[in-house]
Scaffold this motif. Structure first.
Motif, PDB file in Angstrom:
ATOM      1  N   LYS A   1       0.805  -1.216   0.000  1.00 33.99           N
ATOM      2  CA  LYS A   1       0.000   0.000   0.000  1.00 33.99           C
ATOM      3  C   LYS A   1       0.842   1.272   0.000  1.00 33.99           C
ATOM      4  O   LYS A   1       0.322   2.366  -0.218  1.00 33.99           O
ATOM      5  N   ARG A   2       2.144   1.107   0.230  1.00 34.87           N
ATOM      6  CA  ARG A   2       2.997   2.294   0.354  1.00 34.87           C
ATOM      7  C   ARG A   2       4.427   1.961  -0.060  1.00 34.87           C
ATOM      8  O   ARG A   2       4.924   0.871   0.221  1.00 34.87           O
ATOM      9  N   ALA A   3       5.069   2.923  -0.721  1.00 34.29           N
ATOM     10  CA  ALA A   3       6.490   2.783  -1.072  1.00 34.29           C
ATOM     11  C   ALA A   3       7.217   4.054  -0.656  1.00 34.29           C
ATOM     12  O   ALA A   3       6.696   5.164  -0.836  1.00 34.29           O
ATOM     13  N   ILE A   4       8.399   3.877  -0.102  1.00 36.31           N
ATOM     14  CA  ILE A   4       9.196   5.009   0.375  1.00 36.31           C
ATOM     15  C   ILE A   4      10.437   5.160  -0.489  1.00 36.31           C
ATOM     16  O   ILE A   4      11.113   4.173  -0.817  1.00 36.31           O
ATOM     17  N   PHE A   5      10.736   6.404  -0.866  1.00 37.65           N
ATOM     18  CA  PHE A   5      11.923   6.725  -1.660  1.00 37.65           C
ATOM     19  C   PHE A   5      12.776   7.730  -0.879  1.00 37.65           C
ATOM     20  O   PHE A   5      12.242   8.581  -0.168  1.00 37.65           O
ATOM     21  N   ILE A   6      14.084   7.617  -1.042  1.00 38.47           N
ATOM     22  CA  ILE A   6      15.011   8.586  -0.450  1.00 38.47           C
ATOM     23  C   ILE A   6      15.436   9.550  -1.536  1.00 38.47           C
ATOM     24  O   ILE A   6      15.899   9.135  -2.594  1.00 38.47           O
ATOM     25  N   ASP A   7      15.272  10.844  -1.275  1.00 39.00           N
ATOM     26  CA  ASP A   7      15.627  11.868  -2.259  1.00 39.00           C
ATOM     27  C   ASP A   7      16.882  12.586  -1.801  1.00 39.00           C
ATOM     28  O   ASP A   7      16.831  13.436  -0.900  1.00 39.00           O
ATOM     29  N   SER A   8      17.997  12.239  -2.395  1.00 38.10           N
ATOM     30  CA  SER A   8      19.276  12.850  -2.038  1.00 38.10           C
ATOM     31  C   SER A   8      20.301  12.415  -3.058  1.00 38.10           C
ATOM     32  O   SER A   8      20.013  11.582  -3.927  1.00 38.10           O
ATOM     33  N   THR A   9      21.502  12.957  -2.965  1.00 35.37           N
ATOM     34  CA  THR A   9      22.583  12.426  -3.787  1.00 35.37           C
ATOM     35  C   THR A   9      22.935  11.051  -3.227  1.00 35.37           C
ATOM     36  O   THR A   9      22.624  10.725  -2.074  1.00 35.37           O
ATOM     37  N   TRP A  10      23.586  10.232  -4.042  1.00 33.65           N
ATOM     38  CA  TRP A  10      23.925   8.892  -3.586  1.00 33.65           C
ATOM     39  C   TRP A  10      24.891   8.917  -2.412  1.00 33.65           C
ATOM     40  O   TRP A  10      24.935   8.002  -1.604  1.00 33.65           O
ATOM     41  N   HIS A  11      25.646   9.987  -2.288  1.00 37.56           N
ATOM     42  CA  HIS A  11      26.599  10.092  -1.187  1.00 37.56           C
ATOM     43  C   HIS A  11      25.909  10.509   0.115  1.00 37.56           C
ATOM     44  O   HIS A  11      26.486  10.377   1.193  1.00 37.56           O
ATOM     45  N   GLN A  12      24.690  11.010   0.037  1.00 34.66           N
ATOM     46  CA  GLN A  12      23.968  11.470   1.228  1.00 34.66           C
ATOM     47  C   GLN A  12      23.002  10.429   1.782  1.00 34.66           C
ATOM     48  O   GLN A  12      22.489  10.591   2.879  1.00 34.66           O
ATOM     49  N   THR A  13      22.761   9.375   1.018  1.00 34.82           N
ATOM     50  CA  THR A  13      21.694   8.440   1.397  1.00 34.82           C
ATOM     51  C   THR A  13      21.994   7.654   2.659  1.00 34.82           C
ATOM     52  O   THR A  13      21.078   7.250   3.376  1.00 34.82           O
ATOM     53  N   LYS A  14      23.268   7.429   2.958  1.00 34.90           N
ATOM     54  CA  LYS A  14      23.619   6.581   4.090  1.00 34.90           C
ATOM     55  C   LYS A  14      23.040   7.089   5.398  1.00 34.90           C
ATOM     56  O   LYS A  14      22.566   6.301   6.227  1.00 34.90           O
ATOM     57  N   SER A  15      23.062   8.408   5.607  1.00 32.29           N
ATOM     58  CA  SER A  15      22.585   8.951   6.878  1.00 32.29           C
ATOM     59  C   SER A  15      21.096   8.713   7.081  1.00 32.29           C
ATOM     60  O   SER A  15      20.628   8.583   8.207  1.00 32.29           O
ATOM     61  N   ILE A  16      20.345   8.624   5.989  1.00 33.82           N
ATOM     62  CA  ILE A  16      18.905   8.346   6.095  1.00 33.82           C
ATOM     63  C   ILE A  16      18.665   6.846   6.159  1.00 33.82           C
ATOM     64  O   ILE A  16      17.863   6.360   6.970  1.00 33.82           O
ATOM     65  N   TYR A  17      19.356   6.096   5.323  1.00 30.86           N
ATOM     66  CA  TYR A  17      19.136   4.655   5.260  1.00 30.86           C
ATOM     67  C   TYR A  17      19.464   3.977   6.592  1.00 30.86           C
ATOM     68  O   TYR A  17      18.865   2.955   6.948  1.00 30.86           O
ATOM     69  N   LYS A  18      20.396   4.534   7.365  1.00 32.95           N
ATOM     70  CA  LYS A  18      20.781   3.936   8.640  1.00 32.95           C
ATOM     71  C   LYS A  18      19.683   4.071   9.698  1.00 32.95           C
ATOM     72  O   LYS A  18      19.760   3.418  10.739  1.00 32.95           O
TER      73      LYS A  18
END
Length: 311
Positions: free
Chosen positions: A166-183
């Motif tokens: 019912k829901r999908a989440i995307f991270i909007d950032s440069t590939w070098h910035q994604t780690k801080s959110i993905y963690k």
């Protein structure tokens, strides 16, 4: 023997690069996207109703259109999309806003550490390659029951179980910035979905990234196309158009799929139940316009974004 293998690889890459060069000349010609010439008629800027800042098409800080709705299409999505933006991602450079404007009823943007509520983790996925690649799944895997049976029968289409999430989440950032959110632990508990490879047409260069690293709006479009196709299938005529488009000789000979003018601006629930025939292509409406605008100003061969490796 080794020299022969290396030469063969180089020749194959050269063919791939030449084919992609031709495709890059008109990358949206097979998609059903409204004629973007409407936006060229917009000359003056307007104030955003919410923040009063001067904008041309939409406010990229309020995620609010400043244009009349006649200038852009609207798209209905089968699921909800949440986008988590990195706080250092420059608003004016993000393509996430395109989805929030065109599919406003189904897309919401959060600035990290703000976070969407996730009431049911089984019905929510993160569209992002997880650190442990062995646990990553593709879209088709979402349609496999726990018993291991592929549940895509006609009977299932007639039920509320058509969409496995019912829901999908995307991270909007440069590939070098994604780690801080993905963690963030709240995301680490979600299933990670990896998309099929697709060459990006994004004009902004990201250092050390190949061309199959997609812009956010490209990722959302790709995910929805895969989801819809796995659930219901793809229209035969639409699929044939794609095959012709991917044939280099046909690209050179044929231009009949260019400047497509869609017969509708919105999508109703009935159309969401039909085989994929471009229902979400208009998500790329602003992206296509900006691509064409950038390429009218700059020589594509001089843009670093298109010099990134294809593999």
């Amino acid at each position: 023997m080794a020299e022969s293998t290396v030469k063969h690889s180089i020749d194959n890459l050269s063919e791939l690069e030449e084919k992609q060069r031709i495709i890059d000349g008109n990358p949206f010609c097979y998609l059903k996207i409204n004629d973007t010439r409407e936006l060229k008629l917009v000359e003056s800027r307007r104030k955003c109703d919410l923040c009063q800042k001067s904008r041309k098409f939409f406010c990229y800080t309020c995620y609010h259109p400043v244009l009349s709705c006649k200038y852009y299409p609207r798209v209905k999505l089968p699921i909800k999309i949440d986008i988590i933006k990195h706080p250092r991602e420059i608003p004016g450079k993000s393509t996430a806003i395109h989805a929030a404007i065109i599919a406003s009823a189904d897309v919401k943007i959060y600035i990290y550490p703000d976070f969407p509520e996730i009431p049911n983790k089984e019905e929510t996925v993160l569209v992002f390659p997880g650190k442990d690649s062995t646990k990553n799944i593709n879209v088709k895997d979402l349609f496999i029951r726990k018993e291991g049976k592929d549940d895509t029968s006609e009977e299932r289409i007639e039920t509320d179980l058509l969409w496995p999430i019912k829901r999908a989440i995307f991270i909007d950032s440069t590939w070098h910035q994604t780690k801080s959110i993905y963690k963030d632990q709240r995301l680490r508990e979600l299933r990670c979905v990896v998309l099929k490879s697709r060459i990006s047409q994004f004009w902004r260069h990201q250092k050390d990234s190949p061309r199959w690293y997609l812009a956010t709006i490209e990722s959302i479009h790709q995910f929805l196309v895969e989801l819809h196709t796995c659930a219901i299938g793809m229209d035969e005529d639409y699929e044939e158009t794609i095959k012709k488009y991917l044939d280099v000789n046909d690209i050179i000979k044929n231009t009949r799929y260019t400047n497509y003018i869609h017969q509708y601006s919105g999508i109703n629930s009935e159309e969401l139940m039909q085989k994929y025939n471009g229902q979400y292509d208009n998500l790329l409406y602003f992206f296509k316009y900006m691509f064409e605008h950038i390429h009218s100003i700059y020589n594509r061969n001089q843009l670093k974004a298109y010099k990134r490796p294809l593999t």
